[in-house]
Scaffold this motif. Structure first.
Motif, PDB file in Angstrom:
ATOM      1  N   PHE A 562       0.772  -0.993   0.024  1.00 47.86           N
ATOM      2  CA  PHE A 562       0.151  -0.198  -0.001  1.00 47.86           C
ATOM      3  C   PHE A 562       0.586   1.206   0.090  1.00 47.86           C
ATOM      4  CE2 PHE A 562      -2.856  -3.125   1.940  1.00 47.86           C
ATOM      5  CZ  PHE A 562      -3.935  -3.209   0.823  1.00 47.86           C
ATOM      6  N   LEU A 563       2.028   1.173   0.157  1.00 50.81           N
ATOM      7  CA  LEU A 563       3.078   2.326   0.046  1.00 50.81           C
ATOM      8  C   LEU A 563       2.994   3.069  -1.355  1.00 50.81           C
ATOM      9  CD1 LEU A 563       6.002   1.715   2.134  1.00 50.81           C
ATOM     10  CD2 LEU A 563       4.133   3.622   2.594  1.00 50.81           C
ATOM     11  N   PRO A 564       2.610   4.022  -1.494  1.00 45.56           N
ATOM     12  CA  PRO A 564       2.521   4.719  -3.003  1.00 45.56           C
ATOM     13  C   PRO A 564       3.980   4.604  -3.457  1.00 45.56           C
ATOM     14  CG  PRO A 564       2.496   6.725  -1.339  1.00 45.56           C
ATOM     15  CD  PRO A 564       2.148   5.414  -0.447  1.00 45.56           C
ATOM     16  N   ASP A 565       4.976   4.849  -2.969  1.00 46.79           N
ATOM     17  CA  ASP A 565       6.374   4.874  -3.411  1.00 46.79           C
ATOM     18  C   ASP A 565       6.883   3.721  -3.631  1.00 46.79           C
ATOM     19  OD1 ASP A 565       9.583   4.971  -2.889  1.00 46.79           O
ATOM     20  OD2 ASP A 565       8.775   6.994  -3.636  1.00 46.79           O
ATOM     21  N   ASN A 566       7.119   3.299  -5.088  1.00 51.98           N
ATOM     22  CA  ASN A 566       7.479   1.832  -5.379  1.00 51.98           C
ATOM     23  C   ASN A 566       8.696   1.539  -4.707  1.00 51.98           C
ATOM     24  OD1 ASN A 566       6.907  -0.454  -7.007  1.00 51.98           O
ATOM     25  ND2 ASN A 566       8.912   0.003  -8.161  1.00 51.98           N
ATOM     26  N   LEU A 567       9.571   2.602  -4.643  1.00 51.41           N
ATOM     27  CA  LEU A 567      10.858   2.136  -4.037  1.00 51.41           C
ATOM     28  C   LEU A 567      10.853   1.911  -2.501  1.00 51.41           C
ATOM     29  CD1 LEU A 567      13.998   1.982  -4.258  1.00 51.41           C
ATOM     30  CD2 LEU A 567      14.086   4.453  -3.801  1.00 51.41           C
ATOM     31  N   GLU A 568       9.930   2.325  -1.711  1.00 56.48           N
ATOM     32  CA  GLU A 568       9.682   2.073  -0.339  1.00 56.48           C
ATOM     33  C   GLU A 568       9.144   0.864  -0.303  1.00 56.48           C
ATOM     34  OE1 GLU A 568       7.766   5.184   1.568  1.00 56.48           O
ATOM     35  OE2 GLU A 568       9.470   6.757   1.234  1.00 56.48           O
ATOM     36  N   SER A 569       7.976   0.528  -1.084  1.00 62.06           N
ATOM     37  CA  SER A 569       7.206  -0.693  -0.945  1.00 62.06           C
ATOM     38  C   SER A 569       8.239  -1.793  -1.252  1.00 62.06           C
ATOM     39  CB  SER A 569       6.137  -0.841  -1.959  1.00 62.06           C
ATOM     40  OG  SER A 569       6.434  -0.600  -3.306  1.00 62.06           O
ATOM     41  N   GLN A 570       9.195  -1.757  -2.350  1.00 62.09           N
ATOM     42  CA  GLN A 570      10.051  -2.829  -2.447  1.00 62.09           C
ATOM     43  C   GLN A 570      11.235  -2.948  -1.332  1.00 62.09           C
ATOM     44  OE1 GLN A 570       9.966  -4.865  -4.639  1.00 62.09           O
ATOM     45  NE2 GLN A 570       8.175  -4.096  -6.193  1.00 62.09           N
ATOM     46  N   THR A 571      11.769  -1.955  -0.835  1.00 63.68           N
ATOM     47  CA  THR A 571      12.392  -1.897   0.361  1.00 63.68           C
ATOM     48  C   THR A 571      11.732  -3.058   1.486  1.00 63.68           C
ATOM     49  OG1 THR A 571      13.501   0.341  -0.012  1.00 63.68           O
ATOM     50  CG2 THR A 571      13.754  -0.730   2.246  1.00 63.68           C
ATOM     51  N   TRP A 572      10.750  -2.523   1.770  1.00 58.43           N
ATOM     52  CA  TRP A 572       9.934  -3.255   2.789  1.00 58.43           C
ATOM     53  C   TRP A 572       9.801  -4.794   2.459  1.00 58.43           C
ATOM     54  CZ3 TRP A 572       8.859  -2.504   7.485  1.00 58.43           C
ATOM     55  CH2 TRP A 572       8.604  -1.241   8.089  1.00 58.43           C
ATOM     56  N   LEU A 573       9.623  -4.966   1.072  1.00 55.74           N
ATOM     57  CA  LEU A 573       9.616  -6.574   0.490  1.00 55.74           C
ATOM     58  C   LEU A 573      10.887  -7.258   0.791  1.00 55.74           C
ATOM     59  CD1 LEU A 573       7.849  -8.386  -1.106  1.00 55.74           C
ATOM     60  CD2 LEU A 573       8.678  -7.602  -3.154  1.00 55.74           C
ATOM     61  N   GLN A 574      11.801  -6.424   0.661  1.00 55.43           N
ATOM     62  CA  GLN A 574      13.185  -7.163   0.733  1.00 55.43           C
ATOM     63  C   GLN A 574      13.260  -7.495   2.189  1.00 55.43           C
ATOM     64  OE1 GLN A 574      15.679  -8.114  -1.519  1.00 55.43           O
ATOM     65  NE2 GLN A 574      13.647  -7.788  -3.022  1.00 55.43           N
ATOM     66  N   ILE A 575      12.893  -6.501   3.094  1.00 59.56           N
ATOM     67  CA  ILE A 575      12.932  -6.956   4.469  1.00 59.56           C
ATOM     68  C   ILE A 575      12.033  -8.134   4.854  1.00 59.56           C
ATOM     69  CG2 ILE A 575      12.291  -6.008   6.966  1.00 59.56           C
ATOM     70  CD1 ILE A 575      13.051  -3.244   5.874  1.00 59.56           C
ATOM     71  N   TRP A 576      10.895  -8.029   4.267  1.00 61.24           N
ATOM     72  CA  TRP A 576      10.114  -9.262   4.528  1.00 61.24           C
ATOM     73  C   TRP A 576      10.366 -10.602   4.407  1.00 61.24           C
ATOM     74  CZ3 TRP A 576       7.386 -12.629   1.032  1.00 61.24           C
ATOM     75  CH2 TRP A 576       6.568 -13.222   1.707  1.00 61.24           C
TER      76      TRP A 576
END
Length: 751
Positions: A562-576
């Motif tokens: 749900f984060l609008p910024d794709n870069l931030e969302s992908q960062t969270w995905l890498q953490i996950w």
């Protein structure tokens, strides 16, 4: 003893054992003290106690209604069997004739010798094999001391030493009972079992004088206050001939075991009770006259059949404990050093497994105290009745079938020569490594790929499909985490949920889940829950499961979605991507906010974790249901095309194909294996009489809730119902107030 009316008198002469201390050769604790008496009291209604055998014999004698039937000072000389009876001739010339001779005269039984003599005339090979079964590998110095030597009344200390062990028990009146075991140079058989002199005994005591009962008390400190002692070989035997004609042997005369587990005297009383049951049943069948020889033989054979399986189990358990305490092999050393720590209730469970199936006097009512424990007495459970792991593995082969099918179909090869199998999920903006989707002949990082597919594919159907599998996995991860801290799963592979989650994340949940459920079902039969406290989980860890999942599993996923910024969302995905590791660490860290109350809960509150388990499952199940309902309402394609694979997924050339075919197969196999696990549990529970609903009701209910709540919500509800069954329901043969009342009502109705 309670049935015979001896309970109060027995408690007056015994000393309850409060704590058991397992110690190494230096007297230091191998594990924390075991509150064996408290747990046994909670489970069976009776404590764990120790006394002189002569005191127990006195209690039994005092309870006799007609003492004239007891003739003392008689020594058996000869036994004669006739078609209409059996006669015993004593050394003083007196003789007595009856229907049955019961020989309860110990390991050197004269009655057994006479039985062998008579049997040898018809089957000499069988008698020879029986004589060879008595063997001796250990010797023991038994003794009683007049002083506790600084030990506490009610404590039992066991010293683990190489090829020898020390056991001390402090009883009433400050009397200490001690046992020093030593492995012999070889295994001896009749008639070569050694005997020992007073000089041998003195030398033995002096040689082992420095053995530690505690860090500050040596064996010589106890032995110097000795009032009686004897050095003997410790015989063991599991005889095939318990009865012959009208003769039956009882106790050590038919099943001799080492004394380490304390089962010998109890097993003798059980055999006496079982023989009494057989004789009473025969007497009730005789309307007039005397029983025939064929009826007597059938009666005594029934007694042996009733007892020999449990007696053999007691012998094996006693032999195991003898060798563990004497550190006989590397396996025993490792178990003493590590297994006792992990299995903190090893001795209690050993005793409980032996006690739960104990013989009941069928013609007397069960005592009230025996009907209210957390581990009801049950003649169909315990040692001698354990289900074979091999048989369960054969029955559970469909799980391995799903596993093999998943390996072949749901884990495809990704062919992408341009990128070399690497997919830039982060746009290189975070500096994190590229997300690997594998290369030619390589496997996917499954759940990471699922999320990558969801983040890169704008197709709404793909998003719903991926959201469903991730929400469903959250429910299963909660279940796996609960099972990991359940008492009955100690030392089982299912105690490593993060390991299974790691492989599920990297190889696919459709592959890992069938293997997990196979191991769980095979190693956790319904018998595992016979004691209420065995279904108990370690509450501080159970409380930490949901906060940990919310923190390391759900939060990063929601951010990446749900984060609008794709870069931030992908960062969270890498953490996950590394949630299996984070979940293990977070659960451990969060659990430290609460005290570990497992030792108190298992005795006084074995259901204390039920509420925590309910909300730990309910929250992920509710999330999965919300995802399901949104999918049903807003998916642009039919549910059939959304979730049912349309083709085999063996080769994938792009991310879009991956998100469709592979995810469909993985989710389908994941759900199928979980539903199959629940089916197997229902089968177990129905076989045990713990689940009365029909298969039609169960299947229809699962279908209904799957449609209404989705697979995650349905599995969550089914798991909570499973928890209710193992917590509140009892095996059909368990002796409880309710079951005894039902049986009495049936008998009264027949009358």
């Amino acid at each position: 003893m309670d049935q015979l009316g001896c309970r109060d008198a027995l408690y007056a002469c015994v000393e309850p054992i409060q704590w058991i201390y397992d110690r190494d050769s230096a007297g230091k604790l191998l594990t924390k003290p075991n509150g064996v008496s408290q747990l046994m009291q909670s489970r069976s209604g009776y404590g764990f106690a120790f006394s002189d055998r002569q005191d127990i014999l006195q209690v039994l004698y005092d309870n006799l209604k007609d003492k004239s039937k007891v003739l003392v000072g008689k020594k058996l000389s000869l036994v004669r069997q006739q078609p209409n009876g059996v006669t015993v001739v004593c050394e003083d010339g007196s003789s007595y004739t009856g229907d049955i001779l019961a020989g309860a005269d110990g390991v050197n039984s004269k009655a057994r010798s006479e039985m062998w003599r008579l049997a040898d005339e018809q089957d000499p090979e069988l008698v020879k094999a029986d004589k060879d079964s008595l063997e001796c590998s250990y010797r023991c110095l038994y003794g009683i001391a007049s002083s506790s030597s600084g030990l506490t009344i009610g404590d039992l200390h066991v010293g683990y030493n190489k090829d020898c062990s020390l056991m001390t028990i402090v009883g009433k009146d400050d009397r200490t009972y001690y046992f020093v075991f030593e492995k012999m140079d070889k295994t001896y058989k009749l008639p070569h079992i050694p005997t020992y002199t007073e000089a041998d005994k003195a030398e033995f005591a002096e040689r082992h004088g420095n053995m530690k009962a505690t860090e500050n008390v040596q064996f010589r400190d106890i032995h110097k206050h000795g009032v009686s002692s004897t050095l003997v070989g410790v015989e063991t035997a599991s005889y095939k001939i318990w009865t012959w004609g009208r003769i039956a042997c009882v106790g050590d005369a038919s099943h001799k075991m080492t004394p380490n587990a304390g089962f010998g005297g109890n097993a003798a009383m059980e055999s006496a009770a079982a023989l009494a049951n057989s004789i009473k049943k025969l007497a009730d069948q005789i309307k007039e006259g005397r029983p025939t020889e064929d009826q007597i033989v059938a009666c005594l054979q029934g007694y042996q059949e009733n007892r020999e399986v449990r007696a053999k189990a007691a012998i094996d358990a006693s032999n195991l404990l003898t060798r563990v305490q004497a550190l006989a092999t590397w396996g025993h050393i490792l178990f003493a050093k590590y297994g006792l720590t992990i299995l903190g209730d090893f001795l209690e469970n050993l005793g409980s497994n032996m006690a739960v199936g104990a013989t009941l006097l069928d013609y007397l009512p069960p005592p009230e105290a025996s009907l209210k424990g957390a581990l009801p007495f049950n003649p169909e459970q315990g040692d001698g009745h354990k289900e074979s792991f091999f048989r369960r593995a054969l029955v559970a082969l469909p799980f391995l079938g799903l596993f093999a099918y998943a390996i072949r179909i749901a884990n495809p090869t990704f062919v992408d020569t341009e990128s070399g199998g690497m997919f830039d999920a982060t746009r290189n903006g975070t500096g994190l490594p590229l997300a690997s989707l594998g290369g030619q002949s390589n496997r996917f990082a499954m759940l990471s790929g699922v999320s990558i597919a969801a983040s890169e594919d704008t197709d709404l159907a793909t998003s719903f499909r991926v959201a469903t599998i991730l929400a469903y996995f959250g429910v299963i991860l909660a279940i796996w985490s609960i099972e990991a801290v359940r008492r009955c799963n100690a030392l089982m592979p299912v105690q490593l949920p993060s390991l299974f989650a790691f492989f599920a994340q990297s190889k696919g949940v459709g592959i890992v889940a069938p293997l997990y459920y196979f191991l769980h079902w095979v190693m956790t039969p319904i018998d595992s829950f016979k004691a209420t406290d065995m279904r108990l989980t370690r509450l501080n860890y159970t409380r930490a499961i949901l906060p940990s999942l919310l923190l390391v599993y759900y939060l990063p996923l929601l951010q990446s979605y749900f984060l609008p910024d794709n870069l931030e969302s992908q960062t969270w995905l890498q953490i996950w991507r590394y949630f299996p590791i984070w979940h293990s660490l977070a659960q451990w860290a969060i659990s430290k906010f609460w005290n570990d109350t497992i030792d108190e809960d298992k005795i006084s509150a074995p259901k204390r974790d039920v509420f925590t388990i309910r909300y730990t499952i309910a929250v992920p199940a509710l999330m999965s249901t919300v995802v399901w309902l949104c999918t049903v309402l807003y998916t642009p394609v039919s549910l059939y095309h959304l979730f049912i694979p349309q083709q085999l997924a063996q080769t994938v050339t792009d991310v879009q194909s991956f998100s469709a075919d592979v995810v469909q197969w993985d989710l389908l196999l994941f759900i199928a294996s979980t539903y199959l696990w629940l089916f197997y549990f229902a089968w177990d529970a129905k076989s045990a009489g713990m689940l009365e609903k029909s298969w039609f009701e169960l299947v229809l209910t699962m279908i209904f809730f799957t449609v209404m709540l989705g697979p995650g919500g349905t599995v969550g509800l089914a798991y909570l119902y499973r928890e209710h069954v193992i917590t509140e329901k009892r095996h059909r043969a368990a002796l409880t107030v309710e079951s005894v009342g039902r049986r009495a009502a049936v008998l009264n109705g027949r009358k």
